[in-house]
Motif scaffolding. Structure first.
Motif, PDB file in Angstrom:
ATOM      1  N   LEU A  86       0.814  -1.222   0.000  1.00  0.00           N
ATOM      2  CA  LEU A  86       0.000   0.000   0.000  1.00  0.00           C
ATOM      3  C   LEU A  86       0.846   1.269   0.000  1.00  0.00           C
ATOM      4  O   LEU A  86       0.329   2.366   0.237  1.00  0.00           O
ATOM      5  N   GLU A 114      -0.188   4.608  -1.746  1.00  0.00           N
ATOM      6  CA  GLU A 114      -1.332   5.311  -1.156  1.00  0.00           C
ATOM      7  C   GLU A 114      -0.958   5.944   0.185  1.00  0.00           C
ATOM      8  O   GLU A 114      -1.274   7.101   0.458  1.00  0.00           O
ATOM      9  N   GLU A 120       0.930   9.365   0.371  1.00  0.00           N
ATOM     10  CA  GLU A 120       0.238  10.592  -0.010  1.00  0.00           C
ATOM     11  C   GLU A 120      -0.207  11.379   1.231  1.00  0.00           C
ATOM     12  O   GLU A 120      -0.683  10.798   2.209  1.00  0.00           O
ATOM     13  N   LYS A 131      -9.521   3.619   5.835  1.00  0.00           N
ATOM     14  CA  LYS A 131      -9.858   3.982   4.454  1.00  0.00           C
ATOM     15  C   LYS A 131     -11.317   4.402   4.367  1.00  0.00           C
ATOM     16  O   LYS A 131     -12.203   3.731   4.902  1.00  0.00           O
ATOM     17  N   LEU A 181      -8.239   6.703  -0.326  1.00  0.00           N
ATOM     18  CA  LEU A 181      -6.984   5.961  -0.279  1.00  0.00           C
ATOM     19  C   LEU A 181      -6.786   5.364   1.114  1.00  0.00           C
ATOM     20  O   LEU A 181      -7.416   5.780   2.084  1.00  0.00           O
ATOM     21  N   HIS A 182      -5.895   4.387   1.192  1.00  0.00           N
ATOM     22  CA  HIS A 182      -5.529   3.849   2.493  1.00  0.00           C
ATOM     23  C   HIS A 182      -4.691   4.895   3.238  1.00  0.00           C
ATOM     24  O   HIS A 182      -3.779   5.489   2.670  1.00  0.00           O
ATOM     25  N   ARG A 183      -5.000   5.074   4.537  1.00  0.00           N
ATOM     26  CA  ARG A 183      -4.327   6.079   5.357  1.00  0.00           C
ATOM     27  C   ARG A 183      -3.847   5.438   6.660  1.00  0.00           C
ATOM     28  O   ARG A 183      -4.515   4.565   7.223  1.00  0.00           O
TER      29      ARG A 183
END
Length: 503
Positions: A307, A310, A313, A410, A415-417
């Motif tokens: 991931l 993502e 970011e 998410k 996006l995955h955070r």
């Protein structure tokens, strides 16, 4: 010698007072003229002992069991803080000020709820309380004057506040030497990545001094007398002033090893040592890793590699708030009878438009009586499809009285955070709030100030500390603070809002 004539037995290895701590305190007492009586000998000679050092959190039953006695010795029982503070100040403190009252053993520690608060907000009362030194706190189980506070118990003692203004955390002005420190920070980070800690710390110290300097540096002569800025760093500063950059930085940027280590270290859970190992095995890029993942990478590292694009970011402020609000909402649903206080920390609390991750801090009454709450909250967030991956979930608070979740969240269309949730008891919450708000440079500066005064500042409080051979031994928390305003008042500073802590 400080402890001349004192015959002392040190009881350690229980109630949070480690054997290593006991050994270091014993060595310091012996070096300063005291006589350490080993436990087996002390059991039969209690009448000859001057005093016994026991853990602050011990009770009568624990002490009797360790000493194998049926009744407490007649000599005083004192806190380890007595030896720590006497050693640090090189002056014998009165043991009576550190004596643990035998008549109060055992005693149940009271919750901060002892302070009555208005019905509309159970935490409102904390926000108007003055500093509560431990000597007056309802949580105390001993009598002790507080040697670090002034007479009115409102701030640190004048002696401890000397030279405070030299430290970066006190500064109101912006960094006037950004044109120099920004370049030196690149060099510092490179050295830490290459595990050259000596040079890394040397540059960090110089950067702190330069950021605190009240004048903009425009020529090399201005750094002639600055402490922590050595000859080699002065030459680097002169080069920056002349060229705007450093040849060394450009040369390092071309090194394939450093390039790879920088890239791999951005993966969550991969430190510089693991990144260097990957380089040694022939990996040069993230694509190399994805094509042939080495077996020694654990599941969490593999998830964060997958991931990576993502997670790297920046997260818009609005999205941080949306996910934070969901977490807090679900927390309140699971504990409807608790007044949960929550803050989203880090760069979000400092007012930034984007954040690297989402860092949520929670507190409520009786945290330690709800040890399964964090697990239940995370399970609920997974069920609601807010959390997608669990990286770390700590439910064991033997060493610290806090609980931590680190994972990935998410939004349905996002996006995955990276998401962290931390839960602290109310008595530590203000310290934790300041710690996790940052910035990193603010925290380093105020911790360095505390360290240079013989103290240790952490996310749980302010402690007297002895540092010896790489080991730090801490005494008990010296001050109870329930708001950040109290902590700033302790350091005799006006409150500095989070957005002013970017240094």
């Amino acid at each position: 010698m400080i402890f001349d004539g004192y015959k002392i037995c040190v009881l350690s290895g229980f109630a949070g007072f480690t054997k290593m701590s006991g050994e270091i305190i014993s060595k310091n007492i012996s070096k300063n003229g005291g006589t350490i009586i080993p436990l087996p000998q002390a059991r039969n000679q209690t009448s000859n002992l001057t005093l016994i050092i026991v853990p602050e959190q011990s009770d009568e039953k624990m002490i009797l069991k360790v000493m194998n006695l049926t009744s407490l010795p007649s000599c005083p029982l004192v806190s380890p803080n007595w030896a720590i503070n006497s050693t640090n100040s090189k002056t014998l403190h009165d043991p009576n000020d550190y004596q643990i009252k035998k008549t109060e053993l055992p005693i149940k520690r009271q919750s901060p709820q002892t302070y009555q608060s208005p019905p509309q907000s159970p935490f409102e009362a904390y926000k108007t309380l003055p500093l509560v030194p431990l000597s007056n706190s309802p949580e105390m189980n001993r009598t002790q004057t507080n040697p670090i506070l002034n007479q009115n118990n409102t701030r640190l003692h004048d002696d401890l506040l000397q030279n405070k203004d030299k430290y970066m955390f006190t500064k109101e002005q912006p960094n006037l030497n950004e044109h120099i420190t920004s370049v030196l920070e690149i060099l510092m980070e490179n050295y830490f990545l290459l595990r050259d800690r000596g040079r890394g710390f040397a540059y960090r110290s110089a950067i702190i001094v330069l950021k605190s300097h009240p004048e903009k540096i425009i020529c090399g002569d201005q750094v002639g007398n600055l402490q922590k800025v050595g000859k080699k760093i002065k030459k680097k500063i002169q080069e920056i002033l002349e060229t705007g950059t450093l040849k060394r930085v450009k040369a390092m940027d071309e090194q394939s090893r450093l390039k790879a280590i920088k890239e791999f270290s951005k993966i969550w859970g991969v430190g510089s040592a693991t990144a260097d190992k990957l380089f040694t095995l022939g990996y040069r890029t993230l694509d190399d890793l994805r094509k042939n993942i080495p077996q020694f990478l654990n599941d969490n590292q593999r998830i964060c590699l997958e991931l990576f694009d993502e997670i790297k970011e920046r997260i818009p402020r609005e999205e941080v708030k949306e996910i934070s609000d969901q977490v807090v909402e679900y927390a309140k649903l699971l504990l409807p009878n608790k007044d949960i206080e929550a803050n989203t920390c880090g760069s979000y609390r400092r007012g930034k438009e984007t954040c690297g991750d989402i860092d949520i801090l929670l507190t409520f009454d009786d945290v330690l009586e709800n040890k399964l709450f964090l697990r239940e909250l995370v399970d609920y967030l997974i069920e609601k499809k807010v959390v997608t991956h669990v990286l770390i979930l700590s439910e064991n608070c033997k060493k610290h009285e806090s609980f931590t979740f680190e994972g990935i969240a998410k939004k349905p269309d996002g996006l995955h955070r990276r998401l962290d949730i931390k839960i602290y008891p109310r008595k530590y919450y203000a310290w934790a709030l300041m710690h996790f708000t940052g910035s990193a440079n603010f925290n380093r500066s105020i911790r360095l100030f505390a360290k240079n005064k013989g103290l240790k500042l952490t996310d749980e409080g302010l402690f007297p500390a002895i540092r010896s051979h790489g080991e730090t031994i801490c005494g008990g928390n010296l001050v109870e603070c329930y708001t950040e305003e109290d902590i700033f008042r302790l350091f005799d500073m006006p409150y500095k809002p989070p957005e002013q802590r970017d240094l």
